[in-house]
Design a protein around this motif. Structure first.
Motif, PDB file in Angstrom:
ATOM      1  N   GLU A   1       0.843  -1.191   0.000  1.00  0.00           N
ATOM      2  CA  GLU A   1       0.000   0.000   0.000  1.00  0.00           C
ATOM      3  C   GLU A   1       0.888   1.253   0.000  1.00  0.00           C
ATOM      4  OE1 GLU A   1      -1.767   1.084   3.990  1.00  0.00           O
ATOM      5  OE2 GLU A   1      -1.105  -0.954   4.427  1.00  0.00           O
ATOM      6  N   TRP A   2       0.264   2.400  -0.271  1.00  0.00           N
ATOM      7  CA  TRP A   2       0.974   3.683  -0.254  1.00  0.00           C
ATOM      8  C   TRP A   2       0.521   4.503   0.937  1.00  0.00           C
ATOM      9  CZ3 TRP A   2       4.707   5.442  -3.715  1.00  0.00           C
ATOM     10  CH2 TRP A   2       4.922   4.641  -4.854  1.00  0.00           C
ATOM     11  N   GLU A   3       1.443   5.271   1.505  1.00  0.00           N
ATOM     12  CA  GLU A   3       1.112   6.221   2.556  1.00  0.00           C
ATOM     13  C   GLU A   3       1.560   7.618   2.125  1.00  0.00           C
ATOM     14  OE1 GLU A   3       1.241   3.506   6.620  1.00  0.00           O
ATOM     15  OE2 GLU A   3       2.782   5.030   6.298  1.00  0.00           O
ATOM     16  N   MET A   4       0.767   8.619   2.506  1.00  0.00           N
ATOM     17  CA  MET A   4       1.089  10.016   2.234  1.00  0.00           C
ATOM     18  C   MET A   4       1.426  10.707   3.551  1.00  0.00           C
ATOM     19  SD  MET A   4      -1.390  12.967   0.618  1.00  0.00           S
ATOM     20  CE  MET A   4      -1.007  14.717   0.849  1.00  0.00           C
ATOM     21  N   THR A   5       2.550  11.398   3.601  1.00  0.00           N
ATOM     22  CA  THR A   5       2.981  12.117   4.795  1.00  0.00           C
ATOM     23  C   THR A   5       3.177  13.589   4.463  1.00  0.00           C
ATOM     24  OG1 THR A   5       4.108  10.170   5.702  1.00  0.00           O
ATOM     25  CG2 THR A   5       4.758  12.310   6.582  1.00  0.00           C
ATOM     26  N   ALA A   6       2.602  14.469   5.291  1.00  0.00           N
ATOM     27  CA  ALA A   6       2.809  15.909   5.139  1.00  0.00           C
ATOM     28  C   ALA A   6       4.204  16.264   5.641  1.00  0.00           C
ATOM     29  CB  ALA A   6       1.751  16.676   5.929  1.00  0.00           C
ATOM     30  N   LEU A   7       4.956  17.029   4.857  1.00  0.00           N
ATOM     31  CA  LEU A   7       6.323  17.378   5.230  1.00  0.00           C
ATOM     32  C   LEU A   7       6.436  18.837   5.675  1.00  0.00           C
ATOM     33  CD1 LEU A   7       8.296  15.501   2.417  1.00  0.00           C
ATOM     34  CD2 LEU A   7       8.006  14.819   4.809  1.00  0.00           C
ATOM     35  N   GLY A   8       6.239  19.778   4.752  1.00  0.00           N
ATOM     36  CA  GLY A   8       6.372  21.188   5.099  1.00  0.00           C
ATOM     37  C   GLY A   8       7.786  21.576   5.487  1.00  0.00           C
ATOM     38  N   GLU A   9       8.788  20.961   4.845  1.00  0.00           N
ATOM     39  CA  GLU A   9      10.189  21.235   5.142  1.00  0.00           C
ATOM     40  C   GLU A   9      10.746  22.237   4.140  1.00  0.00           C
ATOM     41  OE1 GLU A   9      11.929  20.235   7.679  1.00  0.00           O
ATOM     42  OE2 GLU A   9      10.399  18.904   8.528  1.00  0.00           O
ATOM     43  N   TYR A  10      11.265  23.359   4.630  1.00  0.00           N
ATOM     44  CA  TYR A  10      11.813  24.394   3.757  1.00  0.00           C
ATOM     45  C   TYR A  10      13.284  24.110   3.458  1.00  0.00           C
ATOM     46  CZ  TYR A  10       7.583  27.073   4.566  1.00  0.00           C
ATOM     47  OH  TYR A  10       6.272  27.473   4.616  1.00  0.00           O
ATOM     48  N   VAL A  11      13.677  24.353   2.216  1.00  0.00           N
ATOM     49  CA  VAL A  11      15.050  24.103   1.776  1.00  0.00           C
ATOM     50  C   VAL A  11      15.478  25.217   0.827  1.00  0.00           C
ATOM     51  CG1 VAL A  11      14.875  21.585   1.990  1.00  0.00           C
ATOM     52  CG2 VAL A  11      14.239  22.675  -0.163  1.00  0.00           C
ATOM     53  N   LYS A  12      16.765  25.286   0.559  1.00  0.00           N
ATOM     54  CA  LYS A  12      17.292  26.232  -0.419  1.00  0.00           C
ATOM     55  C   LYS A  12      17.260  25.582  -1.796  1.00  0.00           C
ATOM     56  CE  LYS A  12      20.404  28.593   2.817  1.00  0.00           C
ATOM     57  NZ  LYS A  12      21.827  28.930   3.094  1.00  0.00           N
ATOM     58  N   SER A  13      16.496  26.153  -2.710  1.00  0.00           N
ATOM     59  CA  SER A  13      16.419  25.592  -4.059  1.00  0.00           C
ATOM     60  C   SER A  13      15.765  26.591  -4.993  1.00  0.00           C
ATOM     61  CB  SER A  13      15.615  24.291  -4.076  1.00  0.00           C
ATOM     62  OG  SER A  13      14.249  24.559  -3.871  1.00  0.00           O
ATOM     63  N   LYS A  14      16.129  26.516  -6.262  1.00  0.00           N
ATOM     64  CA  LYS A  14      15.474  27.301  -7.307  1.00  0.00           C
ATOM     65  C   LYS A  14      14.929  26.407  -8.404  1.00  0.00           C
ATOM     66  CE  LYS A  14      17.299  31.158  -8.663  1.00  0.00           C
ATOM     67  NZ  LYS A  14      18.251  32.158  -9.209  1.00  0.00           N
ATOM     68  N   THR A  15      15.478  25.199  -8.512  1.00  0.00           N
ATOM     69  CA  THR A  15      15.060  24.267  -9.556  1.00  0.00           C
ATOM     70  C   THR A  15      14.869  22.881  -8.968  1.00  0.00           C
ATOM     71  OG1 THR A  15      17.311  23.599 -10.145  1.00  0.00           O
ATOM     72  CG2 THR A  15      16.442  25.575 -11.223  1.00  0.00           C
ATOM     73  N   VAL A  16      14.288  22.000  -9.770  1.00  0.00           N
ATOM     74  CA  VAL A  16      14.113  20.613  -9.342  1.00  0.00           C
ATOM     75  C   VAL A  16      15.466  19.969  -9.044  1.00  0.00           C
ATOM     76  CG1 VAL A  16      13.200  18.371 -10.020  1.00  0.00           C
ATOM     77  CG2 VAL A  16      12.039  20.438 -10.743  1.00  0.00           C
ATOM     78  N   ARG A  17      16.445  20.314  -9.826  1.00  0.00           N
ATOM     79  CA  ARG A  17      17.771  19.719  -9.627  1.00  0.00           C
ATOM     80  C   ARG A  17      18.275  19.965  -8.197  1.00  0.00           C
ATOM     81  NH1 ARG A  17      21.322  18.610 -13.844  1.00  0.00           N
ATOM     82  NH2 ARG A  17      20.121  20.002 -15.193  1.00  0.00           N
ATOM     83  N   ASP A  18      17.996  21.163  -7.662  1.00  0.00           N
ATOM     84  CA  ASP A  18      18.432  21.491  -6.302  1.00  0.00           C
ATOM     85  C   ASP A  18      17.694  20.682  -5.237  1.00  0.00           C
ATOM     86  OD1 ASP A  18      20.018  23.499  -7.458  1.00  0.00           O
ATOM     87  OD2 ASP A  18      18.432  24.996  -7.251  1.00  0.00           O
ATOM     88  N   LEU A  19      16.524  20.153  -5.593  1.00  0.00           N
ATOM     89  CA  LEU A  19      15.671  19.472  -4.621  1.00  0.00           C
ATOM     90  C   LEU A  19      15.934  17.979  -4.520  1.00  0.00           C
ATOM     91  CD1 LEU A  19      12.430  21.353  -5.599  1.00  0.00           C
ATOM     92  CD2 LEU A  19      13.407  21.388  -3.305  1.00  0.00           C
ATOM     93  N   VAL A  20      16.678  17.425  -5.453  1.00  0.00           N
ATOM     94  CA  VAL A  20      16.838  15.967  -5.513  1.00  0.00           C
ATOM     95  C   VAL A  20      17.433  15.408  -4.221  1.00  0.00           C
ATOM     96  CG1 VAL A  20      18.058  14.081  -6.667  1.00  0.00           C
ATOM     97  CG2 VAL A  20      16.979  15.883  -8.020  1.00  0.00           C
ATOM     98  N   LYS A  21      18.507  16.019  -3.733  1.00  0.00           N
ATOM     99  CA  LYS A  21      19.165  15.491  -2.531  1.00  0.00           C
ATOM    100  C   LYS A  21      18.335  15.675  -1.277  1.00  0.00           C
ATOM    101  CE  LYS A  21      23.542  15.566   0.004  1.00  0.00           C
ATOM    102  NZ  LYS A  21      24.923  16.114   0.048  1.00  0.00           N
ATOM    103  N   PRO A  22      17.825  16.900  -0.967  1.00  0.00           N
ATOM    104  CA  PRO A  22      17.022  17.033   0.248  1.00  0.00           C
ATOM    105  C   PRO A  22      15.740  16.207   0.223  1.00  0.00           C
ATOM    106  CG  PRO A  22      16.981  19.079  -1.033  1.00  0.00           C
ATOM    107  CD  PRO A  22      18.040  18.209  -1.621  1.00  0.00           C
ATOM    108  N   ALA A  23      15.161  16.034  -0.960  1.00  0.00           N
ATOM    109  CA  ALA A  23      13.958  15.206  -1.041  1.00  0.00           C
ATOM    110  C   ALA A  23      14.290  13.740  -0.758  1.00  0.00           C
ATOM    111  CB  ALA A  23      13.314  15.348  -2.416  1.00  0.00           C
ATOM    112  N   ALA A  24      15.421  13.273  -1.247  1.00  0.00           N
ATOM    113  CA  ALA A  24      15.842  11.888  -0.963  1.00  0.00           C
ATOM    114  C   ALA A  24      16.049  11.692   0.541  1.00  0.00           C
ATOM    115  CB  ALA A  24      17.116  11.557  -1.726  1.00  0.00           C
ATOM    116  N   GLN A  25      16.610  12.703   1.205  1.00  0.00           N
ATOM    117  CA  GLN A  25      16.850  12.606   2.643  1.00  0.00           C
ATOM    118  C   GLN A  25      15.547  12.590   3.437  1.00  0.00           C
ATOM    119  OE1 GLN A  25      19.382  16.056   3.101  1.00  0.00           O
ATOM    120  NE2 GLN A  25      21.256  14.881   2.744  1.00  0.00           N
ATOM    121  N   ALA A  26      14.476  13.121   2.847  1.00  0.00           N
ATOM    122  CA  ALA A  26      13.179  13.153   3.534  1.00  0.00           C
ATOM    123  C   ALA A  26      12.430  11.831   3.447  1.00  0.00           C
ATOM    124  CB  ALA A  26      12.313  14.278   2.967  1.00  0.00           C
ATOM    125  N   LEU A  27      12.876  10.917   2.597  1.00  0.00           N
ATOM    126  CA  LEU A  27      12.183   9.641   2.443  1.00  0.00           C
ATOM    127  C   LEU A  27      12.411   8.753   3.666  1.00  0.00           C
ATOM    128  CD1 LEU A  27      12.932   8.905  -1.304  1.00  0.00           C
ATOM    129  CD2 LEU A  27      10.722   9.538  -0.293  1.00  0.00           C
TER     130      LEU A  27
END
Length: 404
Positions: free
Chosen positions: A378-404
């Protein structure tokens, strides 16, 4: 280690000690690629302390129950060994008890990793860790999958015959997906949108009995707060239809137009990025995920950008999705008001889950929420609301991986 994380094994023989304030029954199951034992001989426990490449050691003075895996002696057809535990006392649960798995070199006793599953309560049995084979190499993954109806049910779930039939296993708090082969991102993944393609034909979803205290969709729309989780299960079945993640925002009072960009990043079981869907790539994964297009101002009511996910079209190597919003022009979220995300039934428009950001930080990106495919499927959805420094998707890849 945290649930779902893994480490490579640099040793051939590894021991998993499982300790707790109470006496535990610890066992190991040798599983093939279909997640089942070949026979009852692949169930290693106190009454059957050895199997092909796997041995059980009962607790004694100064040493806990443990499972040792000699990866060099594990048969070729075995893909993983799961280590399980349950309280020895009849009917006892893990409430108030924190079991800890310590992964050691079986030869010199050096500690390789430790793992304590979080948030245990009514569970009476637990898949603690798994030692698994991937591309010819061996790894250890933290699992922490709880069951509410005992070790016999886990054994039955994995294909072991028990003298007294156990009820079907009921996952209580599965934090991670089973390991599956991950595909490398295609060349030019930040390029132009791929041509639309229909997702694969749906298969009949399995039923998931609701676990005690677990929020699902049975009672209608769910409003999440930061770090809260909802199981995407309704009527005992996982959400299999197409859903739409709507993301919205407004310029704060006195602020000029806000050019924010919504995106979703797909990950494999090792937190490896598989692909990203955003304004520059409107479809990924053969059309299983589709982006609505760019909104340059944030003005107007309703969702500013949306991302549609065809749940049954997601390939098996995708085990995590992180939905993000970033500021292309460098405007900070202190200049944004009423930011939210909401999950809708893509066919009917019914709102299923909503998460409203209640604070702001002077940063240029935010991880809004994540989807995680659980050990049970099954899938679960979790609310994050974590602010990070980014301007593009490329900048988000690492912090998003750490949030998993």
């Amino acid at each position: 280690m945290t649930p779902g994380s893994n480490i490579p094994l640099a040793v051939t023989r590894v021991t998993v000690d499982v300790t707790a304030p109470v006496r535990l029954d610890v066992s190991g199951l040798l599983l093939t690629a279909d997640g089942k034992v070949r026979s009852d001989d692949d169930f290693v426990f106190y009454n059957q302390p050895s199997g092909p490449g796997v041995t059980h050691r009962a607790a004694s003075a100064g040493s806990p129950d443990s499972i040792t895996v000699d990866t060099g002696a594990v048969p070729d057809g075995i893909e993983k060994i799961v280590v399980t535990a349950s309280p020895d006392a009849a009917g006892a649960t893990f409430a108030g008890t924190e079991p800890t798995a310590t992964v050691r070199s079986a030869d010199d006793g050096s500690v390789l990793a430790t793992f304590t599953p979080p948030r245990l309560g009514s569970e009476t049995a637990l898949v603690v860790v798994e030692v698994y084979r991937r591309a010819g190499a061996w790894k250890v993954r933290a699992v922490g999958q709880g069951y509410s109806n005992g070790l016999a049910a886990i054994a039955t779930d994995f294909g072991v015959s028990v003298e007294e039939p156990a009820a079907p296993a009921q996952p209580v708090a599965p934090p991670a997906a089973p390991p599956v082969p991950a595909q490398a991102p295609p060349a030019g993944q930040w390029g132009a949108p791929a041509a639309p393609a229909a997702p694969p034909a749906p298969a009949a979803p399995p039923a998931f009995p609701p676990a005690p205290g677990k929020i699902n969709l049975d009672k209608g729309r769910v409003s999440l707060q930061k770090n809260q989780t909802v199981s995407l299960v309704k009527g005992g079945k996982p959400l299999a239809r197409s859903v739409r993640m709507g993301l919205g925002w407004e310029p704060a009072y006195g602020s000029r137009a806000i050019d924010l960009d919504a995106s979703v990043i797909a990950y494999g079981p090792d937190r490896n990025m598989i692909d990203a869907c955003y304004f520059g790539k409107l479809q990924i994964l053969n059309g299983a995920i589709q982006h609505s297009g760019d909104n340059l101002t944030g003005e107007g009511s309703g969702d500013d950008e949306s991302i549609t996910v065809h749940m049954e079209g997601l390939p098996p190597e995708v085990t995590g999705l992180v939905f993000t919003v970033s500021s292309f022009n460098g405007q900070k979220f202190t200049q944004v008001a009423k930011a939210y995300c909401r999950l809708l039934d893509a066919r009917t428009g019914e709102e299923l889950v909503r998460f409203d950001l209640t604070g702001a930080e002077a940063k240029t990106g935010v991880l809004m929420c994540k989807f995680i495919r659980q050990f049970s499927g099954e899938w679960e959805m979790t609310a994050l609301g974590e602010y990070v420094k980014s301007k593009t998707v490329r900048d988000l890849v690492k912090p998003a991986a750490q949030a998993l």
